[in-house]
Enzyme design. Sequence first.
Site, PDB file in Angstrom:
ATOM      1  CD  GLU A 228      -3.060  -1.036   0.383  1.00 55.08           C
ATOM      2  OE1 GLU A 228      -3.372   0.106  -0.009  1.00 55.08           O
ATOM      3  OE2 GLU A 228      -3.674  -2.054   0.031  1.00 55.08           O
ATOM      4  CB  CYS A 262      -1.566   7.401   1.551  1.00 49.88           C
ATOM      5  SG  CYS A 262      -3.084   6.634   2.137  1.00 49.88           S
TER       6      CYS A 262
HETATM    7  P1  NAD Z   1       8.255   4.644   4.900  1.00 50.83           P
HETATM    8  O1  NAD Z   1       8.234   3.838   3.657  1.00 50.83           O
HETATM    9  O2  NAD Z   1       9.407   5.555   5.134  1.00 50.83           O
HETATM   10  O3  NAD Z   1       8.178   3.710   6.186  1.00 50.83           O
HETATM   11  C1  NAD Z   1       7.224   2.670   6.321  1.00 50.83           C
HETATM   12  C2  NAD Z   1       7.791   1.564   7.188  1.00 50.83           C
HETATM   13  O4  NAD Z   1       8.954   1.037   6.577  1.00 50.83           O
HETATM   14  C3  NAD Z   1       8.199   2.015   8.583  1.00 50.83           C
HETATM   15  O5  NAD Z   1       7.708   1.074   9.510  1.00 50.83           O
HETATM   16  C4  NAD Z   1       9.719   2.042   8.544  1.00 50.83           C
HETATM   17  O6  NAD Z   1      10.295   1.659   9.762  1.00 50.83           O
HETATM   18  C5  NAD Z   1      10.053   1.043   7.462  1.00 50.83           C
HETATM   19  N1  NAD Z   1      11.244   1.427   6.693  1.00 50.83           N
HETATM   20  C6  NAD Z   1      11.655   2.679   6.348  1.00 50.83           C
HETATM   21  N2  NAD Z   1      12.765   2.631   5.602  1.00 50.83           N
HETATM   22  C7  NAD Z   1      13.078   1.323   5.458  1.00 50.83           C
HETATM   23  C8  NAD Z   1      14.129   0.619   4.782  1.00 50.83           C
HETATM   24  N3  NAD Z   1      15.072   1.250   4.119  1.00 50.83           N
HETATM   25  N4  NAD Z   1      14.108  -0.734   4.854  1.00 50.83           N
HETATM   26  C9  NAD Z   1      13.152  -1.399   5.513  1.00 50.83           C
HETATM   27  N5  NAD Z   1      12.151  -0.772   6.178  1.00 50.83           N
HETATM   28  C10 NAD Z   1      12.101   0.557   6.151  1.00 50.83           C
HETATM   29  O7  NAD Z   1       6.862   5.437   4.899  1.00 50.83           O
HETATM   30  P2  NAD Z   1       6.348   6.521   5.928  1.00 50.83           P
HETATM   31  O8  NAD Z   1       7.166   7.757   5.797  1.00 50.83           O
HETATM   32  O9  NAD Z   1       6.177   5.923   7.276  1.00 50.83           O
HETATM   33  O10 NAD Z   1       4.884   6.779   5.355  1.00 50.83           O
HETATM   34  C11 NAD Z   1       4.627   7.659   4.327  1.00 50.83           C
HETATM   35  C12 NAD Z   1       4.422   6.961   3.005  1.00 50.83           C
HETATM   36  O11 NAD Z   1       3.468   5.930   3.136  1.00 50.83           O
HETATM   37  C13 NAD Z   1       3.864   7.885   1.955  1.00 50.83           C
HETATM   38  O12 NAD Z   1       4.480   7.623   0.721  1.00 50.83           O
HETATM   39  C14 NAD Z   1       2.388   7.515   1.897  1.00 50.83           C
HETATM   40  O13 NAD Z   1       1.758   7.821   0.688  1.00 50.83           O
HETATM   41  C15 NAD Z   1       2.451   6.060   2.144  1.00 50.83           C
HETATM   42  N6  NAD Z   1       1.186   5.602   2.682  1.00 50.83           N
HETATM   43  C16 NAD Z   1       0.405   4.787   1.917  1.00 50.83           C
HETATM   44  C17 NAD Z   1      -0.821   4.384   2.402  1.00 50.83           C
HETATM   45  C18 NAD Z   1      -1.723   3.489   1.613  1.00 50.83           C
HETATM   46  O14 NAD Z   1      -2.657   2.967   2.208  1.00 50.83           O
HETATM   47  N7  NAD Z   1      -1.504   3.294   0.333  1.00 50.83           N
HETATM   48  C19 NAD Z   1      -1.242   4.796   3.655  1.00 50.83           C
HETATM   49  C20 NAD Z   1      -0.414   5.617   4.402  1.00 50.83           C
HETATM   50  C21 NAD Z   1       0.803   6.009   3.914  1.00 50.83           C
END
Ligand code: NAD
Length: 476
Positions: A228, A262
């Site tokens: 997602e 998002c």
């Molecule tokens: P992110 O991708 O930075 O982090 C998400 C998760 O991944 C966190 O738990 C984090 O600890 C982990 N993570 C971060 N970097 C990592 C890496 N290099 N390797 C492994 N794990 C890692 O996202 P965010 O900043 O927490 O959230 C924002 C993003 O999420 C935006 O792009 C938003 O659009 C998206 N989002 C999508 C939905 C949806 O339902 N489609 C909902 C909410 C947010």
Amino acid sequence: MNATNTYVKRVPPIVEADPQAVFDLLQRQRSFFANGQTLDIRFRQDQLRLLLEAVQNHEQEIIDAMYADFRKPAFETYTTEIGFVEKEIRLVLKHLKKWAKPQAVRETLLNFPARSYVYSQPYGVALIIGPWNYPLQLVLNPLIGALAAGNCAIIKPSELTPATAKVIAKIIQSVFDPAYVAVVQGGVSTTQHLLAQRFDYIFFTGSTQVGRVVMKAAAEHLTPVTLELGGKSPAIVAEDADLGLTARRIVWGKFMNAGQTCVAPDYLLVQEQVKEELIEQLRIAIQQFYGDTPRHSPDLARIVNDRHYERLSSYLRDGVVRIGGQHDAESRFIAPTVLDQITWNDAVMQDEIFGPILPVLTYTNLNDAIAQINTHEKPLALYFFSNSKERQQRVLKETHFGGGCINDTISHLINPNLPFGGVGESGVGSYHGQSSFELFSNQKSVVHRGTWIDLPLRYPPYGNRLAYIKKLFKWL
Ligand code: NAD
């Protein structure tokens, strides 16, 4: 708590999990799953009821935690997190028995005599990785689907909302045996360690960039994944739209959670003749919702951390600020802002904004609007404002996006009967309601053949049966 306080609390950060403890936990969950307890529908219902109660009992703690993390208003915490999760559990409790029944499908005479069914079977142990922006519902809603389908689960909440992550862990610990459901706290290195293990399903919500990391790790074990993700979701406004109503609905969807949603409209694509009138209506709506001094509004969340604050405030240098623009680093406040004179080359148009800044772009005619959308990645959401059925149909047919609304923003998420997910760079797979149950179930196809007759047609020696078989294939 003072609602007009501009102060944001600095919550102690989350520490990374111990890799050996994570490994041991996974083994315990494997054994728990293997003992078969989760196959019982009554067991699943009981566990979901316990989760519902626990969320209800921790309502104030959740509200306080999100306020501490990014000053999320209590109203938004209830409607977009707590209430959202509770509604999902109630829906599942109501329908689970029916969903979990083997589903009979139409038979083919080629198999005569037979009956065919699809059996929903849990995968095993699911890993659920969440983002920070809706930190509770984006881990608990997938969890509800995982448990409804009979899986065990490990949740990894975001480390960027540490107060909420702690409450999530507390809720889960208060109701579940960790061998069944557990929370693992940590950041990037913990997530990487989790991803190196073999899970039976991975459900990830977060950025497209990290989505790629997750999919690569899952490929190692051929683990099925749901991603997602995000993207730049447009709100397109046609010349025939009701501009006052359009402005209110866009302002609501954009500035809720301070734009850190998002599916928030990322940018406006407005027919050039109605741009000025729309900006005026946006000004009125922003003033009505957040007052003359949005900084003092109790209804506006703050930016989640300094890094995101820096990134967002740098966008304020693009184009011309028509509304808002005030910002303050200490409290990580950015006023609801509308930027005019923006082009696709500006920094604000390169990545998902994820904050309270709304750039305005224009189009000449609908062909032009559709072409602008289609030259970019497929967005998670698309919103089209127009009263023309013909224009609505064209946009629906000619653009690609995960989900969206005609004449509204975000409300496609509110209906649990609509599968929610992205397409292309905005995601893989969709969930909510019955779709979540199906997502977390292996749909096992089974033919039950009758034994009272055994037609020999398919068995060798085939002799000269081919011509007859060809006819049969055409008829059946
Ligand atoms: P992110 O991708 O930075 O982090 C998400 C998760 O991944 C966190 O738990 C984090 O600890 C982990 N993570 C971060 N970097 C990592 C890496 N290099 N390797 C492994 N794990 C890692 O996202 P965010 O900043 O927490 O959230 C924002 C993003 O999420 C935006 O792009 C938003 O659009 C998206 N989002 C999508 C939905 C949806 O339902 N489609 C909902 C909410 C947010």
